[in-house]
Scaffold this motif. Structure first.
Motif, PDB file in Angstrom:
ATOM      1  N   ILE A  51       0.835  -1.201   0.000  1.00  0.00           N
ATOM      2  CA  ILE A  51       0.000   0.000   0.000  1.00  0.00           C
ATOM      3  C   ILE A  51       0.871   1.252   0.000  1.00  0.00           C
ATOM      4  N   TYR A  52       0.587   2.159  -0.925  1.00  0.00           N
ATOM      5  CA  TYR A  52       1.220   3.470  -0.969  1.00  0.00           C
ATOM      6  C   TYR A  52       0.173   4.509  -0.619  1.00  0.00           C
ATOM      7  N   LEU A  53       0.509   5.385   0.329  1.00  0.00           N
ATOM      8  CA  LEU A  53      -0.373   6.478   0.707  1.00  0.00           C
ATOM      9  C   LEU A  53       0.221   7.797   0.219  1.00  0.00           C
ATOM     10  N   PRO A  54      -0.614   8.712  -0.265  1.00  0.00           N
ATOM     11  CA  PRO A  54      -0.097  10.010  -0.721  1.00  0.00           C
ATOM     12  C   PRO A  54       0.694  10.713   0.379  1.00  0.00           C
ATOM     13  N   GLU A  55       1.633  11.577  -0.026  1.00  0.00           N
ATOM     14  CA  GLU A  55       2.510  12.237   0.940  1.00  0.00           C
ATOM     15  C   GLU A  55       1.744  13.032   1.982  1.00  0.00           C
ATOM     16  N   ASP A  56       0.628  13.630   1.588  1.00  0.00           N
ATOM     17  CA  ASP A  56      -0.118  14.469   2.528  1.00  0.00           C
ATOM     18  C   ASP A  56      -1.257  13.710   3.210  1.00  0.00           C
ATOM     19  N   TYR A  57      -1.229  12.376   3.120  1.00  0.00           N
ATOM     20  CA  TYR A  57      -2.284  11.579   3.765  1.00  0.00           C
ATOM     21  C   TYR A  57      -2.213  11.746   5.281  1.00  0.00           C
ATOM     22  N   LYS A  58      -3.330  12.125   5.878  1.00  0.00           N
ATOM     23  CA  LYS A  58      -3.406  12.268   7.330  1.00  0.00           C
ATOM     24  C   LYS A  58      -4.624  11.503   7.826  1.00  0.00           C
ATOM     25  N   VAL A  67      -8.540   5.166  -5.344  1.00  0.00           N
ATOM     26  CA  VAL A  67      -7.674   4.006  -5.120  1.00  0.00           C
ATOM     27  C   VAL A  67      -7.313   3.373  -6.457  1.00  0.00           C
ATOM     28  N   ILE A  68      -6.029   3.054  -6.625  1.00  0.00           N
ATOM     29  CA  ILE A  68      -5.535   2.380  -7.817  1.00  0.00           C
ATOM     30  C   ILE A  68      -5.059   0.988  -7.410  1.00  0.00           C
ATOM     31  N   TYR A  69      -5.658  -0.047  -8.000  1.00  0.00           N
ATOM     32  CA  TYR A  69      -5.321  -1.427  -7.685  1.00  0.00           C
ATOM     33  C   TYR A  69      -4.423  -1.999  -8.780  1.00  0.00           C
ATOM     34  N   ILE A  70      -3.304  -2.593  -8.381  1.00  0.00           N
ATOM     35  CA  ILE A  70      -2.377  -3.236  -9.316  1.00  0.00           C
ATOM     36  C   ILE A  70      -2.464  -4.741  -9.104  1.00  0.00           C
ATOM     37  N   LEU A  71      -2.876  -5.472 -10.137  1.00  0.00           N
ATOM     38  CA  LEU A  71      -3.091  -6.913  -9.981  1.00  0.00           C
ATOM     39  C   LEU A  71      -1.782  -7.679  -9.816  1.00  0.00           C
ATOM     40  N   ASP A  72      -0.770  -7.341 -10.609  1.00  0.00           N
ATOM     41  CA  ASP A  72       0.568  -7.908 -10.401  1.00  0.00           C
ATOM     42  C   ASP A  72       1.319  -6.954  -9.481  1.00  0.00           C
ATOM     43  N   GLY A  73       0.873  -6.862  -8.236  1.00  0.00           N
ATOM     44  CA  GLY A  73       1.255  -5.737  -7.388  1.00  0.00           C
ATOM     45  C   GLY A  73       2.223  -6.007  -6.271  1.00  0.00           C
ATOM     46  N   GLY A  74       2.988  -7.087  -6.352  1.00  0.00           N
ATOM     47  CA  GLY A  74       3.985  -7.340  -5.326  1.00  0.00           C
ATOM     48  C   GLY A  74       5.159  -6.376  -5.435  1.00  0.00           C
ATOM     49  N   PHE A  79       4.623  -3.107  -8.392  1.00  0.00           N
ATOM     50  CA  PHE A  79       4.193  -2.096  -7.419  1.00  0.00           C
ATOM     51  C   PHE A  79       5.096  -0.869  -7.405  1.00  0.00           C
ATOM     52  N   ILE A  80       6.390  -1.052  -7.272  1.00  0.00           N
ATOM     53  CA  ILE A  80       7.295   0.079  -7.038  1.00  0.00           C
ATOM     54  C   ILE A  80       7.356   1.010  -8.247  1.00  0.00           C
ATOM     55  N   HIS A  81       7.547   0.458  -9.440  1.00  0.00           N
ATOM     56  CA  HIS A  81       7.712   1.367 -10.584  1.00  0.00           C
ATOM     57  C   HIS A  81       6.402   2.020 -10.996  1.00  0.00           C
ATOM     58  N   LEU A  82       5.255   1.349 -10.803  1.00  0.00           N
ATOM     59  CA  LEU A  82       3.980   1.989 -11.127  1.00  0.00           C
ATOM     60  C   LEU A  82       3.591   3.017 -10.069  1.00  0.00           C
ATOM     61  N   ALA A  83       3.960   2.770  -8.826  1.00  0.00           N
ATOM     62  CA  ALA A  83       3.734   3.779  -7.783  1.00  0.00           C
ATOM     63  C   ALA A  83       4.496   5.053  -8.121  1.00  0.00           C
ATOM     64  N   GLY A  84       5.684   4.904  -8.701  1.00  0.00           N
ATOM     65  CA  GLY A  84       6.456   6.067  -9.103  1.00  0.00           C
ATOM     66  C   GLY A  84       5.749   6.880 -10.178  1.00  0.00           C
ATOM     67  N   ILE A  85       5.115   6.194 -11.142  1.00  0.00           N
ATOM     68  CA  ILE A  85       4.378   6.896 -12.196  1.00  0.00           C
ATOM     69  C   ILE A  85       3.201   7.661 -11.599  1.00  0.00           C
ATOM     70  N   VAL A  86       2.487   7.026 -10.671  1.00  0.00           N
ATOM     71  CA  VAL A  86       1.351   7.688 -10.030  1.00  0.00           C
ATOM     72  C   VAL A  86       1.821   8.899  -9.233  1.00  0.00           C
ATOM     73  N   ARG A  87       2.876   8.722  -8.467  1.00  0.00           N
ATOM     74  CA  ARG A  87       3.386   9.828  -7.653  1.00  0.00           C
ATOM     75  C   ARG A  87       3.813  10.994  -8.535  1.00  0.00           C
ATOM     76  N   ILE A 102      -2.499   3.634  -3.559  1.00  0.00           N
ATOM     77  CA  ILE A 102      -2.173   2.526  -4.462  1.00  0.00           C
ATOM     78  C   ILE A 102      -2.173   1.224  -3.677  1.00  0.00           C
ATOM     79  N   VAL A 103      -2.862   0.231  -4.203  1.00  0.00           N
ATOM     80  CA  VAL A 103      -2.952  -1.077  -3.557  1.00  0.00           C
ATOM     81  C   VAL A 103      -2.403  -2.124  -4.523  1.00  0.00           C
ATOM     82  N   GLY A 104      -1.297  -2.737  -4.159  1.00  0.00           N
ATOM     83  CA  GLY A 104      -0.707  -3.782  -4.983  1.00  0.00           C
ATOM     84  C   GLY A 104      -0.958  -5.154  -4.372  1.00  0.00           C
TER      85      GLY A 104
END
Length: 289
Positions: A51-58, A67-74, A79-87, A102-104
């Protein structure tokens, strides 16, 4: 004693150096997300969720996030490189779409979870697979896991809006297509990359026109990406056919994009496709509003 003294001096120097290093080392762990374990009754096993939470998540404010779900999300999958695109796309100087959770979902057996049941497996051999590679077809259970367990878990634990995106490539693209056609309300945005629609002798494609006429399409948008057709003409043709049937029979779909990437092969397409998908589905940035 003269022989021992140099050894003592050496040990003293090493000790002091180690102590100094411990006190001057300013490094810290780089953390980009959380790892959670979710016991699934639908799947009969525990699943690892990144799980990736936005920087300003409180936790205590009222802001909610798509929420963005990644099926091949380990972590060792996408997970890591697609989280970078979203960020990147959600930074304030770009602001292509809202900051998102983001939920992988890490795989345990994608050849079981991403394929639907078929009467026989004769077709898999012409695609270069052995029948024993697919002893169980369990997409129905996996979809139930998404609908009845994972999505409610995320909605309950985190501050989410109703906007949900799914990203799937290859067999995961097959699953994303099945969800789009048969369980459309589970997601609003579908990013489908080089989908393995050859499964079941393209039976899902054959059913698509009829399936698209049911359900509410007005808030659904779809991206379909295809890699170099010379690498695998069957998969290119199937992706193209999916794009065409969505445009023709997807009555009132919010938007549909087919994206041919001749410079990408099957193993490289996912990263470029997701980047392209966000640009096509959300074309305006902070400076283009």
């Amino acid at each position: 004693m003269l022989k021992i003294a140099p050894l003592l001096l050496f040990l003293t120097l090493i000790s002091n150096l180690t102590f100094a290093q411990k006190n001057t080392d300013k490094s810290s762990a780089l953390t980009i997300g959380l790892i959670e374990k979710l016991a699934s009754k639908e799947l009969g096993e525990e699943r690892t969720i990144s799980i990736y939470l936005p920087e300003d998540y409180k936790k205590n404010d009222t802001t909610k996030y798509p929420v963005i779900y990644i099926l091949d999300g380990g972590v060792n999958e996408d997970f890591i490189h697609l989280a970078g695109i979203v960020r990147f796309n959600t930074q304030p100087w770009i602001n292509r779409f809202p900051r998102s959770i983001i939920v992988g979902i890490e795989n345990t057996n994608r050849k079981r979870d991403f394929v639907f049941s078929v009467p026989n497996l004769d077709f898999v051999e012409k695609m270069g697979f052995k029948k024993e590679s697919f002893p169980v077809q369990g997409s129905a259970k996996y979809i139930a896991f998404l609908e009845k367990e994972l999505q409610p878990y995320i909605s309950k634990k985190y501050k989410t809006t109703a906007q949900k995106t799914v990203i799937g490539e290859s067999l995961a693209g097959l699953l994303a297509t099945e969800i789009l056609l048969k369980h459309r309300n589970l997601f609003n945005t579908y990013i489908i990359v080089t989908p393995s629609l050859w499964w079941g002798n393209e039976s899902l494609l054959a059913e698509a026109p009829k399936l698209l006429k049911t359900g509410n399409n007005s808030n659904v948008q779809v991206y379909v990406g295809a890699c170099n057709k010379e690498e695998d003409l069957t998969m290119y043709n199937d992706a193209l056919a999916l794009g065409e049937v969505l445009k023709q029979d997807g009555v009132n779909l919010k938007q549909v994009h087919f994206d041919y990437m001749p410079n990408e092969i099957h193993s490289t397409a996912i990263h470029q496709a997701v980047y392209n998908a966000f640009k096509l589905l959300y074309p305006k940035t902070a400076y283009q509003k």
